[in-house]
Motif scaffolding. Sequence first.
Motif, mmCIF file in Angstrom:
data_model
loop_
_atom_site.group_PDB
_atom_site.id
_atom_site.type_symbol
_atom_site.label_atom_id
_atom_site.label_comp_id
_atom_site.label_asym_id
_atom_site.label_seq_id
_atom_site.Cartn_x
_atom_site.Cartn_y
_atom_site.Cartn_z
ATOM 1 N N VAL A 153 -3.087 9.552 4.045
ATOM 2 C CA VAL A 153 -2.401 9.671 2.749
ATOM 3 C C VAL A 153 -2.342 11.130 2.309
ATOM 4 C CG1 VAL A 153 -2.956 7.347 1.895
ATOM 5 C CG2 VAL A 153 -4.561 9.233 1.470
ATOM 6 N N GLY A 154 -1.354 11.422 1.480
ATOM 7 C CA GLY A 154 -1.224 12.768 0.936
ATOM 8 C C GLY A 154 -0.210 12.800 -0.193
ATOM 9 N N VAL A 155 -0.002 14.002 -0.721
ATOM 10 C CA VAL A 155 1.009 14.220 -1.762
ATOM 11 C C VAL A 155 1.779 15.483 -1.377
ATOM 12 C CG1 VAL A 155 -0.317 13.176 -3.659
ATOM 13 C CG2 VAL A 155 -0.597 15.614 -3.175
ATOM 14 N N ALA A 156 2.870 15.737 -2.085
ATOM 15 C CA ALA A 156 3.598 16.993 -1.855
ATOM 16 C C ALA A 156 2.778 18.131 -2.440
ATOM 17 C CB ALA A 156 4.967 16.928 -2.522
ATOM 18 N N GLY A 167 3.049 10.049 -3.991
ATOM 19 C CA GLY A 167 2.343 10.384 -2.757
ATOM 20 C C GLY A 167 2.982 9.703 -1.560
ATOM 21 N N TRP A 168 2.317 9.797 -0.435
ATOM 22 C CA TRP A 168 2.791 9.132 0.777
ATOM 23 C C TRP A 168 1.610 8.515 1.518
ATOM 24 C CZ3 TRP A 168 0.473 11.518 4.929
ATOM 25 C CH2 TRP A 168 0.155 12.873 4.808
ATOM 26 N N LEU A 169 1.921 7.464 2.247
ATOM 27 C CA LEU A 169 0.908 6.783 3.067
ATOM 28 C C LEU A 169 1.580 6.471 4.386
ATOM 29 C CD1 LEU A 169 -1.514 3.931 2.093
ATOM 30 C CD2 LEU A 169 0.046 3.602 4.018
ATOM 31 N N GLU A 170 1.001 6.946 5.457
ATOM 32 C CA GLU A 170 1.604 6.732 6.765
ATOM 33 C C GLU A 170 0.620 5.987 7.667
ATOM 34 O OE1 GLU A 170 4.020 9.942 7.876
ATOM 35 O OE2 GLU A 170 4.057 9.325 9.985
ATOM 36 N N VAL A 171 1.032 4.806 8.103
ATOM 37 C CA VAL A 171 0.202 4.022 9.019
ATOM 38 C C VAL A 171 0.358 4.614 10.415
ATOM 39 C CG1 VAL A 171 -0.094 1.735 10.055
ATOM 40 C CG2 VAL A 171 0.413 1.943 7.606
ATOM 41 N N VAL A 172 -0.767 4.797 11.120
ATOM 42 C CA VAL A 172 -0.684 5.347 12.480
ATOM 43 C C VAL A 172 -1.138 4.289 13.484
ATOM 44 C CG1 VAL A 172 -0.851 7.805 11.945
ATOM 45 C CG2 VAL A 172 -2.943 6.480 12.131
ATOM 46 N N THR A 173 -0.383 4.158 14.559
ATOM 47 C CA THR A 173 -0.686 3.163 15.585
ATOM 48 C C THR A 173 -0.554 3.818 16.961
ATOM 49 O OG1 THR A 173 1.635 2.532 15.612
ATOM 50 C CG2 THR A 173 0.195 1.213 14.208
ATOM 51 N N ASP A 233 -2.206 19.422 -7.317
ATOM 52 C CA ASP A 233 -1.783 18.428 -6.317
ATOM 53 C C ASP A 233 -2.997 17.618 -5.843
ATOM 54 O OD1 ASP A 233 0.857 19.497 -6.359
ATOM 55 O OD2 ASP A 233 0.118 21.134 -5.092
ATOM 56 N N GLU A 234 -4.136 18.296 -5.734
ATOM 57 C CA GLU A 234 -5.352 17.594 -5.289
ATOM 58 C C GLU A 234 -5.779 16.555 -6.344
ATOM 59 O OE1 GLU A 234 -6.797 21.476 -2.717
ATOM 60 O OE2 GLU A 234 -7.629 21.140 -4.707
ATOM 61 N N THR A 235 -5.627 16.902 -7.604
ATOM 62 C CA THR A 235 -5.938 15.938 -8.663
ATOM 63 C C THR A 235 -4.982 14.747 -8.576
ATOM 64 O OG1 THR A 235 -6.631 17.777 -10.044
ATOM 65 C CG2 THR A 235 -6.231 15.688 -11.150
ATOM 66 N N ARG A 236 -3.704 15.037 -8.386
ATOM 67 C CA ARG A 236 -2.729 13.943 -8.269
ATOM 68 C C ARG A 236 -3.016 13.114 -7.017
ATOM 69 N NH1 ARG A 236 2.160 14.419 -7.302
ATOM 70 N NH2 ARG A 236 2.104 16.524 -6.443
ATOM 71 N N ALA A 237 -3.526 13.757 -5.967
ATOM 72 C CA ALA A 237 -3.887 13.004 -4.756
ATOM 73 C C ALA A 237 -4.970 11.975 -5.080
ATOM 74 C CB ALA A 237 -4.357 13.954 -3.665
ATOM 75 N N GLY A 238 -5.887 12.353 -5.970
ATOM 76 C CA GLY A 238 -6.942 11.411 -6.371
ATOM 77 C C GLY A 238 -6.368 10.226 -7.125
ATOM 78 N N MET A 239 -5.386 10.482 -7.973
ATOM 79 C CA MET A 239 -4.737 9.381 -8.705
ATOM 80 C C MET A 239 -4.033 8.448 -7.717
ATOM 81 S SD MET A 239 -3.053 11.398 -11.893
ATOM 82 C CE MET A 239 -4.062 12.273 -13.085
ATOM 83 N N MET A 240 -3.313 9.053 -6.780
ATOM 84 C CA MET A 240 -2.607 8.268 -5.760
ATOM 85 C C MET A 240 -3.608 7.462 -4.927
ATOM 86 S SD MET A 240 -2.105 8.493 -2.242
ATOM 87 C CE MET A 240 -2.562 10.191 -1.931
ATOM 88 N N LEU A 241 -4.698 8.133 -4.525
ATOM 89 C CA LEU A 241 -5.717 7.451 -3.720
ATOM 90 C C LEU A 241 -6.248 6.225 -4.467
ATOM 91 C CD1 LEU A 241 -7.827 7.362 -1.369
ATOM 92 C CD2 LEU A 241 -9.288 8.800 -2.812
ATOM 93 N N LEU A 281 0.845 -1.212 0.000
ATOM 94 C CA LEU A 281 0.000 0.000 0.000
ATOM 95 C C LEU A 281 0.876 1.256 0.000
ATOM 96 C CD1 LEU A 281 -2.682 -1.097 2.647
ATOM 97 C CD2 LEU A 281 -2.964 -0.988 0.151
ATOM 98 N N THR A 282 1.928 1.227 0.817
ATOM 99 C CA THR A 282 2.840 2.372 0.887
ATOM 100 C C THR A 282 3.508 2.584 -0.470
ATOM 101 O OG1 THR A 282 3.225 1.774 3.184
ATOM 102 C CG2 THR A 282 4.780 3.326 2.216
ATOM 103 N N GLU A 283 3.923 1.485 -1.082
ATOM 104 C CA GLU A 283 4.587 1.557 -2.387
ATOM 105 C C GLU A 283 3.614 2.101 -3.448
ATOM 106 O OE1 GLU A 283 7.431 1.541 -3.608
ATOM 107 O OE2 GLU A 283 6.719 1.479 -5.694
ATOM 108 N N ALA A 284 2.337 1.721 -3.350
ATOM 109 C CA ALA A 284 1.338 2.221 -4.315
ATOM 110 C C ALA A 284 1.244 3.748 -4.230
ATOM 111 C CB ALA A 284 -0.021 1.586 -4.041
ATOM 112 N N ALA A 285 1.273 4.282 -3.005
ATOM 113 C CA ALA A 285 1.222 5.744 -2.847
ATOM 114 C C ALA A 285 2.492 6.379 -3.412
ATOM 115 C CB ALA A 285 1.050 6.104 -1.367
ATOM 116 N N HIS A 286 3.652 5.776 -3.119
ATOM 117 C CA HIS A 286 4.924 6.324 -3.622
ATOM 118 C C HIS A 286 4.949 6.315 -5.146
ATOM 119 C CE1 HIS A 286 7.226 5.282 0.348
ATOM 120 N NE2 HIS A 286 6.370 6.282 0.475
ATOM 121 N N ALA A 287 4.389 5.260 -5.742
ATOM 122 C CA ALA A 287 4.435 5.132 -7.204
ATOM 123 C C ALA A 287 3.695 6.279 -7.879
ATOM 124 C CB ALA A 287 3.833 3.785 -7.627
ATOM 125 N N GLU A 288 2.765 6.909 -7.166
ATOM 126 C CA GLU A 288 2.043 8.067 -7.720
ATOM 127 C C GLU A 288 2.507 9.350 -7.025
ATOM 128 O OE1 GLU A 288 0.259 7.838 -10.438
ATOM 129 O OE2 GLU A 288 0.559 5.670 -10.421
#
Length: 319
Positions: free
Chosen positions: A233-236, A145-151, A242-250, A136-143
């Motif tokens: 999740v987010g993008v730079a 973006g970033w994905l951070e798991v919170v615990t 950036d919001e459009t790219r966030a949708g692609m990443m999502l 999942l993290t790699e999928a976000a990076h590939a677009e």
Amino acid sequence: MTSSSWSRAAFVAAVGDAVRAPSIHNSQPWRFRYRADAIDVLVDPSRALPACDPTGRAARVSCGAAAYNLMLALAAGGAPARYTTGIGATVVRLTPAAPRPPTPAEQRLHRQIGRRHTNRAAFADTPVEPAALAALTEAAHAEDGWLEVVTGDRLDAVAGLVRAADRELTADAAYLAELRAWTSEADHRVEGVDRQAAGAAQHPGELLARRDFGGAAQDTTHDLARAPVVAVVGVAGDGPADETRAGMMLQRVLLTAADLGLATAMYSQPIEVPAVRARLRDLLGRPDLPQLVLRFGYAPTTCYTGRRPVADVVDVGDG
Ligand SMILES: Cc1cc2nc3c(=O)[nH]c(=O)nc-3n(C[C@H](O)[C@H](O)[C@H](O)COP(=O)(O)O)c2cc1C
């Protein structure tokens, strides 16, 4: 190969995949234009949600997700696209890239377009393996973006922000009226969130306060939003492109989750209240404003929401 590689029939078929994308309140705020040299994805201003999305951010995220599906469908047909973002009202313009067979990853993700759905039910306690989280993290990076798991404490803090934002939103009569307008079962079979998709009503004790789409109250103490995995999740950047790219990443993250057999729920209340969104960014210690909170886990399919017919969202006039 020229743009003629995308026939009108291929365009219409790809739009059939594009509209399966998630969208805020299932508002489907998109239009698709077939041109001589390109395909344009536009935000449809008549589908705006002024109370919960005054800046159009969530509409652009939704359009980015639809554009991602569109690109996958074209690639799966051997005629991939390049994209540009942010040309006026056109949020994404696709132009033909060199034809090539689809990659196995593109084929796998493409197959998930019709299977992915938002799941607001309880997830099993089965833990999600580290390899799945890495995918999942790699999928976000590939677009980009970033994905951070919170615990632990950070998960509790995120849950507190979801609840605080939900409280603030539901204190606003305009927000509630808009939400109700998109959840009325009888009139919205091809759009909006119906009672079945809404799941049970929010339980006061649940960890992550689900948006209240009017589901029936449940006599249960089980936390329907218990979280095997919660991620932000987010993008730079946080401009319109950036919001459009966030949708692609999502969408890449969601399709990857579906491919891994994971169910997903989404929480955008903390993104919709600017002060809470800034607190969430600070909690994560990132420079970028976050774009969505996601919950992943294992659960049976709940139900699929409707979509408007493709004919209602395409413009093939000047192709
Ligand atoms: C930007 C965005 C924000 C969303 N926020 C929420 C949310 O806060 N709560 C929720 O339950 N679903 C949320 N969703 C999911 C949509 O309601 C869902 O995608 C839509 O109803 C279509 O259903 P489907 O995802 O099952 O195809 C969001 C989707 C997007 C794209």
